[in-house]
Design a protein around this motif. Sequence first.
Motif, PDB file in Angstrom:
ATOM      1  N   TYR A 184      44.710  41.307  44.348  1.00  0.00           N
ATOM      2  CA  TYR A 184      45.668  40.577  43.516  1.00  0.00           C
ATOM      3  C   TYR A 184      45.467  39.069  43.615  1.00  0.00           C
ATOM      4  O   TYR A 184      45.703  38.343  42.653  1.00  0.00           O
ATOM      5  CB  TYR A 184      47.101  40.947  43.885  1.00  0.00           C
ATOM      6  N   ILE A 185      45.024  38.592  44.759  1.00  0.00           N
ATOM      7  CA  ILE A 185      44.683  37.170  44.883  1.00  0.00           C
ATOM      8  C   ILE A 185      43.586  36.822  43.881  1.00  0.00           C
ATOM      9  O   ILE A 185      43.640  35.789  43.204  1.00  0.00           O
ATOM     10  CB  ILE A 185      44.254  36.838  46.330  1.00  0.00           C
ATOM     11  N   THR A 186      42.581  37.689  43.768  1.00  0.00           N
ATOM     12  CA  THR A 186      41.517  37.480  42.787  1.00  0.00           C
ATOM     13  C   THR A 186      42.090  37.457  41.376  1.00  0.00           C
ATOM     14  O   THR A 186      41.723  36.611  40.550  1.00  0.00           O
ATOM     15  CB  THR A 186      40.459  38.592  42.904  1.00  0.00           C
ATOM     16  N   ARG A 187      43.007  38.360  41.071  1.00  0.00           N
ATOM     17  CA  ARG A 187      43.619  38.403  39.729  1.00  0.00           C
ATOM     18  C   ARG A 187      44.375  37.100  39.436  1.00  0.00           C
ATOM     19  O   ARG A 187      44.278  36.553  38.331  1.00  0.00           O
ATOM     20  CB  ARG A 187      44.565  39.602  39.622  1.00  0.00           C
ATOM     21  N   ILE A 188      45.146  36.614  40.399  1.00  0.00           N
ATOM     22  CA  ILE A 188      45.870  35.353  40.203  1.00  0.00           C
ATOM     23  C   ILE A 188      44.887  34.226  39.893  1.00  0.00           C
ATOM     24  O   ILE A 188      45.115  33.406  39.000  1.00  0.00           O
ATOM     25  CB  ILE A 188      46.716  35.014  41.450  1.00  0.00           C
ATOM     26  N   ARG A 189      43.778  34.200  40.621  1.00  0.00           N
ATOM     27  CA  ARG A 189      42.756  33.180  40.373  1.00  0.00           C
ATOM     28  C   ARG A 189      42.212  33.300  38.946  1.00  0.00           C
ATOM     29  O   ARG A 189      41.961  32.292  38.273  1.00  0.00           O
ATOM     30  CB  ARG A 189      41.618  33.311  41.386  1.00  0.00           C
ATOM     31  N   GLY A 190      42.033  34.510  38.490  1.00  0.00           N
ATOM     32  CA  GLY A 190      41.588  34.708  37.116  1.00  0.00           C
ATOM     33  C   GLY A 190      42.608  34.211  36.110  1.00  0.00           C
ATOM     34  O   GLY A 190      42.266  33.525  35.136  1.00  0.00           O
ATOM     35  N   TYR A 191      43.887  34.529  36.343  1.00  0.00           N
ATOM     36  CA  TYR A 191      44.944  34.059  35.450  1.00  0.00           C
ATOM     37  C   TYR A 191      44.989  32.530  35.403  1.00  0.00           C
ATOM     38  O   TYR A 191      45.296  31.931  34.371  1.00  0.00           O
ATOM     39  CB  TYR A 191      46.303  34.575  35.917  1.00  0.00           C
ATOM     40  N   GLN A 192      44.730  31.897  36.536  1.00  0.00           N
ATOM     41  CA  GLN A 192      44.822  30.439  36.620  1.00  0.00           C
ATOM     42  C   GLN A 192      43.570  29.730  36.109  1.00  0.00           C
ATOM     43  O   GLN A 192      43.537  28.501  36.052  1.00  0.00           O
ATOM     44  CB  GLN A 192      45.080  30.018  38.073  1.00  0.00           C
ATOM     45  N   GLY A 193      42.559  30.488  35.746  1.00  0.00           N
ATOM     46  CA  GLY A 193      41.327  29.879  35.258  1.00  0.00           C
ATOM     47  C   GLY A 193      40.455  29.308  36.357  1.00  0.00           C
ATOM     48  O   GLY A 193      39.648  28.409  36.114  1.00  0.00           O
ATOM     49  N   LEU A 194      40.576  29.835  37.571  1.00  0.00           N
ATOM     50  CA  LEU A 194      39.816  29.313  38.702  1.00  0.00           C
ATOM     51  C   LEU A 194      38.512  30.062  38.932  1.00  0.00           C
ATOM     52  O   LEU A 194      37.735  29.688  39.806  1.00  0.00           O
ATOM     53  CB  LEU A 194      40.676  29.353  39.979  1.00  0.00           C
ATOM     54  N   ILE A 195      38.285  31.132  38.172  1.00  0.00           N
ATOM     55  CA  ILE A 195      37.042  31.899  38.308  1.00  0.00           C
ATOM     56  C   ILE A 195      36.174  31.612  37.084  1.00  0.00           C
ATOM     57  O   ILE A 195      36.509  31.990  35.975  1.00  0.00           O
ATOM     58  CB  ILE A 195      37.330  33.406  38.427  1.00  0.00           C
ATOM     59  N   LYS A 196      35.085  30.927  37.309  1.00  0.00           N
ATOM     60  CA  LYS A 196      34.213  30.528  36.204  1.00  0.00           C
ATOM     61  C   LYS A 196      32.947  31.380  36.120  1.00  0.00           C
ATOM     62  O   LYS A 196      32.229  31.335  35.134  1.00  0.00           O
ATOM     63  CB  LYS A 196      33.824  29.049  36.360  1.00  0.00           C
ATOM     64  N   ASN A 197      32.669  32.129  37.149  1.00  0.00           N
ATOM     65  CA  ASN A 197      31.436  32.915  37.206  1.00  0.00           C
ATOM     66  C   ASN A 197      31.790  34.292  37.713  1.00  0.00           C
ATOM     67  O   ASN A 197      32.492  34.431  38.726  1.00  0.00           O
ATOM     68  CB  ASN A 197      30.427  32.234  38.142  1.00  0.00           C
ATOM     69  N   ASN A 198      31.327  35.336  37.035  1.00  0.00           N
ATOM     70  CA  ASN A 198      31.744  36.687  37.414  1.00  0.00           C
ATOM     71  C   ASN A 198      31.138  37.183  38.717  1.00  0.00           C
ATOM     72  O   ASN A 198      31.384  38.312  39.118  1.00  0.00           O
ATOM     73  CB  ASN A 198      31.471  37.676  36.275  1.00  0.00           C
ATOM     74  N   THR A 199      30.334  36.347  39.375  1.00  0.00           N
ATOM     75  CA  THR A 199      29.853  36.721  40.714  1.00  0.00           C
ATOM     76  C   THR A 199      30.678  36.045  41.812  1.00  0.00           C
ATOM     77  O   THR A 199      30.371  36.187  42.994  1.00  0.00           O
ATOM     78  CB  THR A 199      28.368  36.357  40.901  1.00  0.00           C
ATOM     79  N   GLU A 200      31.732  35.319  41.440  1.00  0.00           N
ATOM     80  CA  GLU A 200      32.574  34.632  42.425  1.00  0.00           C
ATOM     81  C   GLU A 200      33.538  35.624  43.074  1.00  0.00           C
ATOM     82  O   GLU A 200      34.758  35.503  42.998  1.00  0.00           O
ATOM     83  CB  GLU A 200      33.346  33.496  41.770  1.00  0.00           C
ATOM     84  N   LEU A 201      32.972  36.619  43.695  1.00  0.00           N
ATOM     85  CA  LEU A 201      33.756  37.663  44.338  1.00  0.00           C
ATOM     86  C   LEU A 201      33.165  37.849  45.726  1.00  0.00           C
ATOM     87  O   LEU A 201      32.098  38.424  45.883  1.00  0.00           O
ATOM     88  CB  LEU A 201      33.663  38.950  43.518  1.00  0.00           C
ATOM     89  N   TYR A 202      33.854  37.328  46.730  1.00  0.00           N
ATOM     90  CA  TYR A 202      33.282  37.247  48.067  1.00  0.00           C
ATOM     91  C   TYR A 202      34.085  38.110  49.040  1.00  0.00           C
ATOM     92  O   TYR A 202      35.315  38.157  48.975  1.00  0.00           O
ATOM     93  CB  TYR A 202      33.285  35.793  48.557  1.00  0.00           C
ATOM     94  N   TRP A 203      33.377  38.732  49.966  1.00  0.00           N
ATOM     95  CA  TRP A 203      34.011  39.642  50.919  1.00  0.00           C
ATOM     96  C   TRP A 203      33.619  39.274  52.349  1.00  0.00           C
ATOM     97  O   TRP A 203      32.502  38.830  52.609  1.00  0.00           O
ATOM     98  CB  TRP A 203      33.594  41.093  50.648  1.00  0.00           C
ATOM     99  N   THR A 204      34.551  39.517  53.259  1.00  0.00           N
ATOM    100  CA  THR A 204      34.276  39.257  54.675  1.00  0.00           C
ATOM    101  C   THR A 204      33.211  40.190  55.231  1.00  0.00           C
ATOM    102  O   THR A 204      32.543  39.858  56.211  1.00  0.00           O
ATOM    103  CB  THR A 204      35.559  39.431  55.507  1.00  0.00           C
TER     104      THR A 204
END
Length: 393
Positions: free
Chosen positions: A340-360
């Motif tokens: 859901y944090i990722t979704r919020i970032r998407g709603y806010q326009g903070l994700i510009k590249n579809n590979t900006e998905l990082y995991w520990t």
Amino acid sequence: GEVIPVNPFELSYRERNFKYWKSVQVALPINTERFLIFEPWQAGINNRRISLELAFIMAFLTNRTLVLPKPYIQYPYGVNMSYTDVYDLEHMKAGVPVIEWKEWEEKYMTDYMKPNSFTVKCDWTDVPSQLSNFVYPEMPAEGTEEYNQIIKVRGSKTGTIYTPSTIPNFNNATYLHFTEAVLFTQFYAWYIFPKPHQHIFFEMTRLVKHHIHLREDLWELAAIVLDLLPRSFSTIHLRRGDFQYEDQRNLTPEQVFDNTRDILEDGEHIYFSTDEQPEIFDKTFVPVFQNRYTVSNWRNYSHLFNSTETPEHIVALIEMIIAAQGRAFVGTYYSTYSGYITRIRGYQGLIKNNTELYWTGWRWPDRYGRIPMNQKDHIKSWVQEYEESWQGI
């Protein structure tokens, strides 16, 4: 002249699309003839959110009043909560008609409990919901272009294809009741709209974006912390505790440090949202990360808040908002909280590249075992979010 795109992280969080939903809202009248009842997935806050989103859209599609379930004991905090403790009720009511459980119980429960009440129970627990789909308004004829497109969209899903006509009295029943453990997959992966009804997909995603969001006062509480953080910082959600996925829960500080070193910047401020025990976090993660970064977490700011107004379960909600504002966000795979944090970032326009998905759990970019946010032909379940939920709206 040419418009030069602004890097959102050069702006303060207030200058960005912080509160991303439309604020002009008018409550819809309750439809007293048709109700949708649902029993949410019995787990964490975001698992329950997934159930709410699916039920919310079903109420929209079937022109029903959504009945919010009765308060529940919220895992893992052991406190009594309801959906209205988490989400803005008035904004929900502006998306579909909504009635809270207490009012529903007082006015309509007696009729619902009658043996002859016009009720359809959707007890679809034989097939995991992430393997099934709901096609609206109907499944196209086999062999048509529209039919083949739906099969392509489903990818490798092998579960049932539900439609209004495959369920007796689905459209006419007074009470449509989804039982426990039915509604649990990403709403935009479950509902499919064939041509010429594909515009409903964007109506659906807009409804969820603007009408199911964390309460506004939680955003203002998050702002107290954000005002003290640097303009640019990064965030990590580190899920520990009793998380059922041991390969993620048992990552060592050294593993997480190594996996994120090519994502995070030297000297950067890193905010950790974590359920790790404070003494363990301080003795293990902090020394490892402080060699390269400035480290903080909620405890560095908790003195600014009244502890009775910000108990643990409320802090968890506030931290989702804080974590979403990072230059980079690193989440825990399988965690719907990270999702859901990722979704919020998407709603806010903070994700510009579809590979900006990082995991520990994986080092970037080597051996990076993740599914890109734009990959559509696969089983999209609950383990992460995809750009379909925020693009084009």
